[in-house]
Design a protein around this motif. Structure first.
Motif, PDB file in Angstrom:
ATOM      1  N   ASP A 213       0.778  -1.281  -0.014  1.00  0.00           N
ATOM      2  CA  ASP A 213      -0.135  -0.092   0.075  1.00  0.00           C
ATOM      3  C   ASP A 213       0.924   1.150   0.016  1.00  0.00           C
ATOM      4  O   ASP A 213       0.516   2.294  -0.729  1.00  0.00           O
ATOM      5  CB  ASP A 213      -0.944   0.030   1.134  1.00  0.00           C
ATOM      6  CG  ASP A 213      -2.129  -0.960   0.883  1.00  0.00           C
ATOM      7  OD1 ASP A 213      -2.607  -1.243  -0.046  1.00  0.00           O
ATOM      8  OD2 ASP A 213      -2.683  -1.457   2.130  1.00  0.00           O
ATOM      9  N   ALA A 217       0.679   3.759  -2.860  1.00  0.00           N
ATOM     10  CA  ALA A 217      -0.038   5.258  -2.460  1.00  0.00           C
ATOM     11  C   ALA A 217       0.913   6.361  -2.980  1.00  0.00           C
ATOM     12  O   ALA A 217       0.494   7.681  -3.534  1.00  0.00           O
ATOM     13  CB  ALA A 217      -0.060   5.361  -0.804  1.00  0.00           C
ATOM     14  N   LEU A 290      -5.595  10.565   1.696  1.00  0.00           N
ATOM     15  CA  LEU A 290      -5.670   9.416   0.766  1.00  0.00           C
ATOM     16  C   LEU A 290      -6.883   8.934   0.523  1.00  0.00           C
ATOM     17  O   LEU A 290      -7.419   8.411  -0.638  1.00  0.00           O
ATOM     18  CB  LEU A 290      -4.747   8.246   1.061  1.00  0.00           C
ATOM     19  CG  LEU A 290      -3.208   8.519   0.877  1.00  0.00           C
ATOM     20  CD1 LEU A 290      -2.387   7.352   1.690  1.00  0.00           C
ATOM     21  CD2 LEU A 290      -2.902   8.629  -0.499  1.00  0.00           C
ATOM     22  N   PHE A 295      -7.995   6.791  -2.671  1.00  0.00           N
ATOM     23  CA  PHE A 295      -7.130   5.601  -2.756  1.00  0.00           C
ATOM     24  C   PHE A 295      -7.437   4.137  -2.187  1.00  0.00           C
ATOM     25  O   PHE A 295      -8.472   4.398  -1.033  1.00  0.00           O
ATOM     26  CB  PHE A 295      -5.875   6.112  -1.793  1.00  0.00           C
ATOM     27  CG  PHE A 295      -4.753   4.817  -1.915  1.00  0.00           C
ATOM     28  CD1 PHE A 295      -3.851   4.507  -3.034  1.00  0.00           C
ATOM     29  CD2 PHE A 295      -4.608   4.211  -0.919  1.00  0.00           C
ATOM     30  CE1 PHE A 295      -2.846   3.707  -3.012  1.00  0.00           C
ATOM     31  CE2 PHE A 295      -3.464   3.164  -0.887  1.00  0.00           C
ATOM     32  CZ  PHE A 295      -2.814   3.059  -1.873  1.00  0.00           C
TER      33      PHE A 295
END
Length: 318
Positions: A213, A217, A290, A295
């Motif tokens: 992640d 990201a 995020l 995301f």
């Protein structure tokens, strides 16, 4: 894309270099040592002054500065000075190099840390909070120092004018990967030897982020031009220490873990050459930017992430 990673030989830098290189990008790592057997190119810099390395930033799609002395040390006068200087000087050097480019980078991402927030076992902080740690906080002096370092770091970054370049400050929590010497490697080692119980009171929160992640990201932020300013790099589900360690023991198939009370951590920290706040401070943050940007976390929950980490760690270590 052309990605320049300043100070990219550490754990997070290696994760990012590996990811961007693997998906076909040009990766240049700026390092104090030019020797490397990595598949990406390594260019020497001193982290303080302009030099031939600065030409590497020309026309970059992203410049990511991760340079800074580790905070996992004793906070002697010398180490405190180096912790601050390494962050301020490298940020200023990268900023000067960007200002000197003919074709400016599209985005400048600078390392920061979730240690900028206050100790909290209740309220969880997003990037919009003004309730930061440091001055006026009723905590040990070393905790205040750590928060003030991050504020000085971000203030330095914010003050550098680079017209046309988007700027992002990565407020990183624990970036969890199975790599040797990383946080997970250390924690799993404690668990495997029966020492993976509750650390300190156990109520202090651990904010963390799965390595897959994390790199996704960063890639997401490079492509999303709406994102700028501070970004919390952590899972949307932080956990109290006691629960975090219980889940890790279960994932590792270990039933018992000896706990370490707060006084033991404070006694042991000088012996291990570190500071107890790294375990005792509650870092309770949420990835507001995020999540608002859409995301998609692949590993938001620690139980699934921990099982994945244990499996990968075993594959890497036979």
């Amino acid at each position: 894309m052309k990605i320049v990673l300043a100070g990219g030989n550490g754990q997070v830098g290696t994760l990012l270099a590996r990811h961007f290189s693997r998906i076909g990008n040009e990766v240049i790592v700026l390092s104090r040592s030019a020797s490397s057997r990595s598949p990406w190119r390594v260019v020497q810099w001193d982290g303080r002054t302009l030099g031939p390395w600065s030409r590497e930033l020309e026309g970059a799609d992203a410049v990511i500065n991760l340079a800074g002395k580790t905070i996992n040390c004793r906070y002697t006068t010398k180490n405190r000075s180096e912790i601050i200087a390494s962050r301020v000087e490298s940020t200023e050097a990268v900023g000067s190099a960007i200002q000197a480019t003919q074709v400016t980078p599209k985005v400048w991402i600078n390392a920061s840390a979730a240690g900028i927030y206050r100790h909290s076992t209740s309220a969880a902080f997003t990037e919009t909070t003004t309730w930061l740690g440091g001055e006026g906080e009723a905590v040990p002096e070393t905790w205040r120092f750590a928060a003030e370092v991050v504020k000085t770091w971000e203030n330095t970054f914010d003050a550098i004018e680079v017209p046309g370049v988007r700027k992002i400050a990565l407020r990183t929590t624990l970036a969890i990967s199975p790599d040797k010497g990383g946080v997970f490697d250390v924690l799993l080692g404690l668990v495997r030897y029966g020492l993976g119980g509750t650390q300190g009171p156990g109520t202090q929160f651990i904010s963390w982020m799965h390595d897959k992640d994390y790199v996704r990201a960063v890639e997401f932020m490079i492509g999303d031009e709406s994102i700028s300013g501070p970004v919390n790099m952590g899972s949307p589900v932080p956990l109290p220490n006691a629960e975090f360690m219980r889940i890790l023991r279960k994932a590792a198939g270990v039933k018992i873990g000896l706990s370490a009370p707060e006084f033991a951590l404070k006694i042991g920290a000088p012996i291990l050459g570190t500071e107890a706040w790294l375990v005792l401070k509650s870092i309770n943050v949420l990835p507001g930017v995020l999540e608002r940007a859409g995301f998609d976390f692949q590993y938001p929950e620690w139980d699934v992430a921990a099982r994945n980490m244990v499996r990968r760690w075993k594959q890497m270590n036979g």
